[in-house]
Design an enzyme around this catalytic site. Structure first.
Site, PDB file in Angstrom:
ATOM      1  CG  PHE A 192      -1.712   1.127   1.192  1.00  0.00           C
ATOM      2  CD1 PHE A 192      -2.757   1.207   0.195  1.00  0.00           C
ATOM      3  CD2 PHE A 192      -2.081   2.291   2.107  1.00  0.00           C
ATOM      4  CE1 PHE A 192      -3.692   2.262   0.209  1.00  0.00           C
ATOM      5  CE2 PHE A 192      -2.881   3.211   2.176  1.00  0.00           C
ATOM      6  CZ  PHE A 192      -3.895   3.136   0.837  1.00  0.00           C
ATOM      7  CG  ASP A 216      -0.310  -2.225   6.970  1.00  0.00           C
ATOM      8  OD1 ASP A 216      -1.410  -2.441   7.436  1.00  0.00           O
ATOM      9  OD2 ASP A 216      -0.167  -1.176   6.180  1.00  0.00           O
ATOM     10  CE1 TYR A 251      -9.700   3.297   6.762  1.00  0.00           C
ATOM     11  CE2 TYR A 251      -8.670   4.384   8.672  1.00  0.00           C
ATOM     12  CZ  TYR A 251      -8.622   3.825   7.180  1.00  0.00           C
ATOM     13  OH  TYR A 251      -7.538   4.313   6.591  1.00  0.00           O
ATOM     14  CE  LYS A 252      -7.982  -0.286   5.234  1.00  0.00           C
ATOM     15  NZ  LYS A 252      -8.468   0.089   4.005  1.00  0.00           N
ATOM     16  NE  ARG A 280     -10.432  -2.790  -2.577  1.00  0.00           N
ATOM     17  CZ  ARG A 280      -9.809  -1.977  -1.564  1.00  0.00           C
ATOM     18  NH1 ARG A 280      -8.609  -2.097  -1.200  1.00  0.00           N
ATOM     19  NH2 ARG A 280     -10.497  -0.952  -0.989  1.00  0.00           N
TER      20      ARG A 280
END
Lengths: 436, 436
Positions: free
Chosen positions: A133, A202, A227-228, A395
């Site tokens: 990322f 990560d 927050y995922k 996705r």
């Protein structure tokens, strides 16, 4: 794979037999939405509005400054850390919820570099995947630049081969944000350690999504996102973990008062707290932390139903089903599979590549397909590619807490209808999309 | 000072004539509380609960990932920055609300050091006051240590004398958190510039409390706090400002994706955005940012009534009154004044020193006095001293948005009664107090 084609009735029967099905009631999903973007922003837990309102009007409004002690605000990063810890294989008091993933990465990567180079200053490399990322790469680039080190980016298949006596830290994301490919944390960590390097993981697309065993894997440092899959709300505070063997070694450079050994002594010199508390820095956003606690509660609601293992089994069943149905019902439309078929290498999402079957060199149409799906209430997202090796991607995240088998059926039906309709021939990607 | 002693009736008359009086209705103050701790955590604005609820249930719950664009989440740091800017003399697009004060200080101090030392690498000193807020010193200590620089701490009266050709950056807090003493930003900045140094200003106790003119003072960098006089809520995001002449020079080291020139291009290499946007890093806590917006609105509610100048005039009248009444009605109890009498040197708080009149070398009783006041609904706070030069302090913040003249009267009456009662002879300070 089944030999008889799966039907909607089959999916509905699986929902009826799913022991995790009732967990969906822990969330406030909008009517008419099939939400396949929990890998970007998790759904609102039903308990969150009342909890946040209580923090705002009761703890802040009535308690005012007294709530730092009486409402336990000061302990929130540790308390939430201890709630999250078992979901990622961390022990008690090893993890805190605080700041953002980027900032936490800066802290742990800095510490990892100091530790790795203490006895081996010739190790000047940070190795990572080129497809990691981007913000992780930016933070590593910054630290490398500040300290005269080198950031080496390689293709996923070249990571292990890049581990040599020049490498200080191997920095990887456990589940790739684009493809959903998952690494074997224990195997890769062992290889890094064998080469004398430390690991920074990560867990943005792992925590709450797949079983993680940080201690079992002998990992060195980890960070991740609230927050995922943790359903903590937009921009929820992130988390940071250090293995106890490293936690009290070296300062992290963001040496704020909340990470001080005696934060209320107000001494002019910094003395870091022992353990993970030294990875705290400044005063934390309490409203957002409080919401994160409700998100963590949704994961623990599955504890009595088999916990992360049960969630993982359902996640794999959902992604298997999605792949099967897409391949059976959307054939001939230029879709491919970016996510590994092997369960051990798959996160909780499925990424489809798209190449225009009428014009392989033309616009992929992937963005327009995602927009057309969103218009139909099927929310996934789009990730732009960068050439033939990395095509544009559609996705779809599958959060077993609130996604069912019939949802997968309907999502694929909408995808099939969009593809059949030609609606994907709309204008190309032209919007911002502020998510990972 | 008046020659006739001020009475409660006088205070009530002043409230009745106060054009700012109605602003108190913008807040939800608990019944029976006189809140003199807005310098630590501002009071809940009446608009905040509904706004936060709307963000939670509407923007997050219903809008889900779409709200990054449709609800403007992505622009919040800039939008709030532009709302705050006029309160501190910053121009449009010069300021963003993000992260914590400690983290923002790390960013700007790093940048200031790079700029100051670009043409003068022999400048190796960061100068600050020994009595600066500790977290600022910790962050400076960390950067000095990383970069082989020196952090020089001096007494307030020695700051200007410490400015020589070895100084790269002068880092000061505009209003001292303990004493409430305010510096002349323009004068000190000019002295720093004359010596070839840059300035970094901490506005934690200034923004929303006193008029600040960053551009007029030719300041270089500034940071500040959202949860004190800006009423943004517990741990509200902080802010960061850079003068346009510096804003696009050098990266700040927390180079996260939100500060990238093209954050959605997902390129593997970092290219900082132009201007203040490069001081953004990771994804921000949206619930807490939304609450901060309501806090900023309370300040702007005074715009039509004279704005910061009117708030400042009332603040000085309140602190003058408090000093007058304490001196007139609480004499003989060992209280002293730590805050300057001169208006130009006073923030929006009054700090009283306390030495036990019966035993000057014994416990000061200041902590017990503050606790006894809190039990009576008069909320101020305690700051431990460190010897005769810095006695224990009772700290009282006066926020003109919600404090009136009769409140001051009643607060002093409670203080007098506590002192007369001997209740201050309770056990000494033994609690955490997680605030600045």
């Amino acid at each position: 794979m089944t030999t008889t084609p799966t039907t909607l009735a089959d999916c509905q029967a699986r929902d009826a037999q799913d022991p995790l099905r009732a967990l969906k009631n822990l969330f406030q999903l909008p009517q008419g939405v099939i939400y396949l973007d929990g890998n970007s922003l998790g759904v609102l837990p039903a308990a969150t509005p009342a909890r946040v309102a209580q923090v705002v009007t009761g703890e802040w409004g009535d308690g005012l400054i007294r709530s730092w002690n009486s409402a336990g605000w000061f302990d929130l990063p540790q308390r939430l850390g201890n709630q999250l810890a078992p979901l990622v294989g961390a022990g008690p008091n090893q993890l805190v919820c605080t700041d953002s993933t980027s900032i936490n990465l800066y802290k742990v990567l800095s510490a990892a570099l100091n530790i790795a180079r203490e006895d081996a200053p010739q190790r000047k490399r940070i190795v990572s995947e080129r497809s990691n990322f981007p913000t992780d790469l930016y933070i590593a680039e910054s630290l490398a630049r500040e300290r005269g080190l080198e950031l080496v980016l390689v293709e996923p298949e070249d990571v292990l081969g890049a581990l040599d006596a020049q490498v200080a830290v191997l920095m990887l994301t456990h589940v790739n944000y684009r493809t959903g490919a998952m690494l074997d944390m224990a195997e890769v960590t062992a290889a890094a350690h064998a080469a004398g390097a430390l690991t920074v993981w990560d867990l943005a697309h792992s925590a709450g999504a797949v079983p993680v065993d940080l201690q079992g894997a002998q990992a060195d440092f980890a960070i991740g996102c609230g927050y995922k899959y943790l359903n903590g709300g937009p921009g929820a505070p992130a988390f940071v973990w250090a293995h106890p063997r490293h936690a009290s070694r070296f300062w992290q450079p963001l040496s704020g008062w909340w990470g001080h050994a005696a934060p209320f002594a107000f001494t002019p010199d910094y003395q870091p707290a022992e353990g993970i508390a030294r990875y705290l820095c400044g005063t934390q956003p309490i409203l957002s932390l409080a919401a994160l606690e409700c998100g963590l509660d949704t994961l623990h609601a599955a504890d009595a139903l088999g916990g992360m293992a049960a969630l993982r089994a359902k996640s794999l069943a959902l992604t298997d089903l999605f792949i099967e149905l897409v391949e059976a019902r959307c054939a001939g439309h230029g879709l491919g599979l970016a996510t590994p078929r092997a369960h051990a290498q798959r996160g909780s999402q499925v990424s489809l590549t798209r190449i225009n079957p009428d014009d392989p060199n033309g616009p992929s149409g992937a963005y327009a397909i995602v927009q057309a799906l969103i218009a139909r209430g099927v929310i996934g997202d789009f990730r732009r590619g960068d050439g033939a090796a990395h095509p544009d991607i559609l996705r779809f995240g599958f959060t077993p807490l609130y996604i069912g088998y019939a949802d997968v059926w309907h999502a694929v039906e909408h995808l099939r209808e969009v593809l059949d309709s030609g609606a994907w021939q709309a204008p190309e990607f032209n919007q911002n999309h502020a998510v990972t």
